[in-house]
Write an enzyme that holds these catalytic residues in place. Structure first.
Site, PDB file in Angstrom:
ATOM      1  N   ASP A 199      90.990 -73.258 -17.452  1.00 57.16           N
ATOM      2  CA  ASP A 199      91.934 -72.513 -16.632  1.00 57.16           C
ATOM      3  C   ASP A 199      93.330 -73.124 -16.759  1.00 57.16           C
ATOM      4  OD1 ASP A 199      92.234 -70.456 -14.517  1.00 57.16           O
ATOM      5  OD2 ASP A 199      92.846 -72.156 -13.288  1.00 57.16           O
ATOM      6  N   GLU A 251      92.869 -70.926 -21.683  1.00 63.41           N
ATOM      7  CA  GLU A 251      93.665 -69.840 -21.106  1.00 63.41           C
ATOM      8  C   GLU A 251      95.130 -70.285 -21.114  1.00 63.41           C
ATOM      9  OE1 GLU A 251      94.662 -67.368 -17.035  1.00 63.41           O
ATOM     10  OE2 GLU A 251      94.427 -69.531 -17.061  1.00 63.41           O
TER      11      GLU A 251
HETATM   12  C1  GLC Z   1      93.989 -68.441 -13.992  1.00 65.90           C
HETATM   13  C2  GLC Z   1      92.831 -67.611 -13.510  1.00 65.90           C
HETATM   14  C3  GLC Z   1      93.245 -66.910 -12.253  1.00 65.90           C
HETATM   15  C4  GLC Z   1      93.575 -67.951 -11.210  1.00 65.90           C
HETATM   16  C5  GLC Z   1      94.649 -68.913 -11.718  1.00 65.90           C
HETATM   17  C6  GLC Z   1      94.738 -70.132 -10.863  1.00 65.90           C
HETATM   18  O1  GLC Z   1      95.057 -67.689 -14.382  1.00 65.90           O
HETATM   19  O2  GLC Z   1      92.418 -66.729 -14.513  1.00 65.90           O
HETATM   20  O3  GLC Z   1      92.256 -66.042 -11.776  1.00 65.90           O
HETATM   21  O4  GLC Z   1      94.042 -67.325 -10.049  1.00 65.90           O
HETATM   22  O5  GLC Z   1      94.353 -69.375 -13.016  1.00 65.90           O
HETATM   23  O6  GLC Z   1      93.599 -70.927 -10.989  1.00 65.90           O
END
Ligand code: GLC
Length: 536
Positions: A199, A251
Site C-alpha cells: 500500500d 501501489e
Molecule cells: C491506498 C489504498 C486505499 C487506502 C490508502 C491509504 O491507496 O488502496 O484504499 O485508503 O492507500 O491506506
C-alpha cells in the site's frame, strides 16, 4: 505451477468486507471467502489479492491496521486464514495479501504508547511528531483524504497522517520500523502467503526537514523519494530467501513511467499496478500509447506489465465507460456525470478481452466479472469512506465500488449471506439479473465471457506474459498478435470494420455483423497465416 507464475497471472481482488458473508452479520468474512473458493477456481484465476484483513477499527476499510499479525475478528481468525491459504493452494490459487507500511491505526499499540509517552520520547520517534508553527501545523502538507495532514495530540504536539487522522504515518528513519515490518513479512510468508501488495509503496520516505510542498514541477516531499528503494531491496532479500517464488506488487500512482520502473528493478518489487492504463479513456490512440509506454518502461527492468481496469479506490469501469469523459481521475469523482449503462457494459466487455490478451499480469476487481456498475445513489448517511467525511461530501468517496456482491436471489442481500442481515452498505434494488446465479449458464453474460476468456488464456500458449506485435488496422481500431496463431482486435471507432481475413473467431465480446466487427466490440482470433505487423 511454474516458478514464474506471477508474470502472466490473472489476479482476483477480494475486498473481504464485501465478498461473501459466511456468518450472516452483514459483513463479508473468511468463512464467506472459503465458501466461494470453488467459484474462483472455476472462474479461472491464478491468485487472490486480499485487501487488508488485519484487526482494524475500520476507519479506512482496514487500511488502518492495529495488529499486523492477526485477523480482524469480524472477518475470522488466524487459524481460519491459515485454513483458507491451504484450501486455496489446494485449488491451485495463490494468495497475495495487502501490507500497509506507510501508516498504522491510531489504535496500534505503538501509537497508543507514543501518545502516552509524550514529546521527546523514543515512542514518538516511530511516528512523525512535531511542534506546531505559529499555532498551526508544522508545514502545509495536505491529507490525501482532504484537510491538513497534521492533527494535534492532546499535549499540543502534532502528528503526521497523509491519510485520515486515524492513520498516523510511520517513521521509516527509525530502525525499529524496518525490523518490525521485516518480521511481519516473514510471519505471513511462513504461513504460506505467496506475496504482498504494498500500500502507498512510494510514500514511506519523507524529505529531511519536512519542507513545505512548493515545488513548481509538482514533486512532493513525501512521495517517490530515492530512499524508498533501500526498503524494497531489504524486502526483496526476505522474499528471495524462500525457496518457492514469493512476490511483491506495488501501489504507486506516479506521473513518470521511468521513476515508476525504478521500483521494478530486479532487486526490488516484482510488479506494480498500471494506473496509467486504468485512468486511460476509451480511445484507441490513447490506449495504444499507454500500452507502448508501459512496455517501454518495463522492458529495461525485465518486469511484466500489469493491466488494471478497476479496484476498490476508483469508479467501476462499466460506469466510467458509459460517460462522455471515459478517463478516470480522483479529481473528477466529485461529479456524478450521467452514464449510459448499456454502452459502458459493451465497452467493458471489449476491455475485458483487451486486458486479458495483453502481455503480463491482469487484475480483476471483485464484481467486475459480473459487470457491476458503481452504486452512485448511496445516501449520505450510509457512506463510510473517510474521503466523504473529510471533504464534507464534496468528494463522494469510494463506497460506490465497495457494495457487497450479489450471488443469487432477486432482492438484497442477493445471497451475500443466508440470514437476510442487511449488508454493511445497501445494495441497489436492480441487481437480480447481475447475480452469479442469474449469469451462470447465460452465454451472453459478463460472467460467462470472463470464464471463457480466462479458460482460453490458460489454454493458449501465447497468452499471459510474452511478446506482442501491433497489426495494421484502420484508425480507431487496436489489433495485436501474441504469436503466429493468436490475435486480438478491438474496435473503438464509431463504425463496424471488417475483420482480418483468414481468421477464425475464438471469442467475441458481443454479436458480430457477418465478417464485420461492430463498434465497441473485441474479438480473439485464431490466425491461420502470419498477419502483417505494423511498427511494434
Ligand atoms: C491506498 C489504498 C486505499 C487506502 C490508502 C491509504 O491507496 O488502496 O484504499 O485508503 O492507500 O491506506
Amino acid at each position: 505451477m511454474s516458478d514464474n507464475w506471477w508474470r502472466g497471472a490473472a489476479i482476483y481482488q477480494v475486498y473481504v468486507r464485501s465478498f461473501a458473508d459466511g456468518d450472516g452479520d452483514g459483513t463479508g468474512d473468511l468463512t464467506g471467502v472459503r465458501s466461494k473458493l470453488q467459484y474462483l477456481a472455476d472462474l479461472g484465476i491464478d491468485a487472490i489479492w486480499f485487501n487488508p484483513w488485519y484487526p482494524s477499527p475500520m476507519d479506512d476499510g482496514g487500511y488502518d491496521v492495529s495488529d499486523y499479525r492477526d485477523i480482524e475478528p469480524v472477518f475470522g481468525s488466524l487459524a481460519e486464514a491459515e485454513k483458507l491459504i491451504e484450501e486455496a493452494h489446494g485449488l491451485g490459487i495463490r494468495i497475495i495479501i495487502d501490507i500497509v507500511p506507510n501508516h498504522c491505526s491510531d489504535e496500534h499499540p505503538w501509537f497508543r504508547a507514543a501518545l502516552a509517552a509524550g514529546p521527546g520520547s523514543p515512542e514518538r520517534e516511530r511516528f512523525w511528531f512535531r511542534d506546531g508553527v505559529d499555532g498551526g501545523p508544522p508545514n502545509n502538507w495536505q491529507s490525501r483524504f482532504g484537510g491538513s495532514a497534521w492533527t494535534q495530540a492532546p499535549d499540543g504536539q502534532w502528528f503526521l497522517h497523509l491519510y485520515s487522522s486515524r492513520q498516523p504515518d510511520l517513521n521509516w528513519t527509525n530502525p525499529q520500523v524496518h525490523t518490525e515490518f521485516a518480521d511481519i513479512l516473514r510471519f505471513w510468508f511462513n504461513r504460506g502467503v505467496d506475496g504482498f501488495r504494498i500500500d502507498v509503496a512510494d510514500g514511506l520516505v519523507k524529505q529531511d526537514g519536512l519542507p513545505d510542498v512548493d515545488d513548481p514541477d509538482g514533486r512532493l516531499p513525501y512521495s517517490d523519494l530515492d530512499g524508498v528503494h533501500e526498503i524494497y531491496r531489504e524486502w526483496r532479500k526476505i522474499a528471495d530467501s524462500y525457496e518457492d517464488k514469493r512476490v511483491f506488487v506495488g501501489e504507486m500512482w506516479l506521473p513518470d513511467p521511468q521513476r515508476f520502473a525504478m521500483y521494478l528493478r530486479p532487486d526490488e518489487l516484482h510488479s506494480a499496478f498500471n494506473f496509467d492504463f486504468l485512468s486511460c479513456p476509451w480511445d484507441a490512440k490513447r490506449l495504444r500509447e499507454v500500452v507502448d509506454a508501459t512496455r517501454d518502461a518495463h522492458a529495461p527492468v525485465d518486469a511484466p506489465a500489469t493491466w488494471v481496469l478497476s479496484n476498490h479506490d476508483v469508479t467501476r469501469h462499466v460506469t466510467r465507460y458509459g460517460r462522455a469523459d471515459t478517463s478516470f481521475s480522483f479529481a473528477d469523482r466529485q461529479h456524478k456525470a450521467p452514464t449510459d449503462r448499456q454502452l459502458g457494459l459493451r465497452r467493458a466487455r471489449a476491455a475485458a478481452l483487451l486486458t486479458l490478451a495483453l502481455p503480463g499480469g491482469v487484475y480483476i476487481y471483485q464484481g467486475e466479472e459480473l459487470g457491476l456498475s458503481e452504486a452512485e445513489d448511496l445516501a449520505d448517511e450510509v457512506r463510510q469512506d473517510p474521503v466523504f467525511r473529510r471533504t464534507n461530501g464534496t468528494d463522494i468517496g469510494r463506497d460506490g465500488c465497495r457494495v457487497p456482491l450479489p450471488w443469487s436471489g432477486t432482492e438484497s442481500p442477493y445471497g451475500f449471506n443466508t440470514t437476510g442481515a442487511a449488508p454493511w452498505l445497501p445494495q441497489p434494488d436492480d441487481w437480480s439479473a447481475a447475480t452469479v446465479a442469474a449469469q451462470t449458464g447465460d452465454e451472453d453474460s459478463m460472467l460467462e465471457l470472463y470464464r471463457s476468456a480466462l479458460r482460453l488464456r490458460h489454454a493458449e500458449p501465447g497468452l499471459g506474459d510474452g511478446p506482442m506485435t501491433w497489426l495494421d488496422v484502420p484508425e480507431g481500431v487496436l489489433a495485436f498478435a501474441r504469436d503466429d496463431r493468436f490475435a486480438c482486435v478491438v474496435n473503438l471507432s464509431g463504425a463496424a470494420v471488417p475483420m482480418p481475413p483468414h481468421t477464425e473467431v475464438l471469442l467475441a465480446s458481443g454479436p458480430l455483423e457477418g465478417t464485420d466487427l461492430p463498434s465497441d466490440t473485441a474479438v480473439w482470433l485464431r490466425t491461420h497465416q502470419a498477419m502483417g505487423p505494423s511498427s511494434s
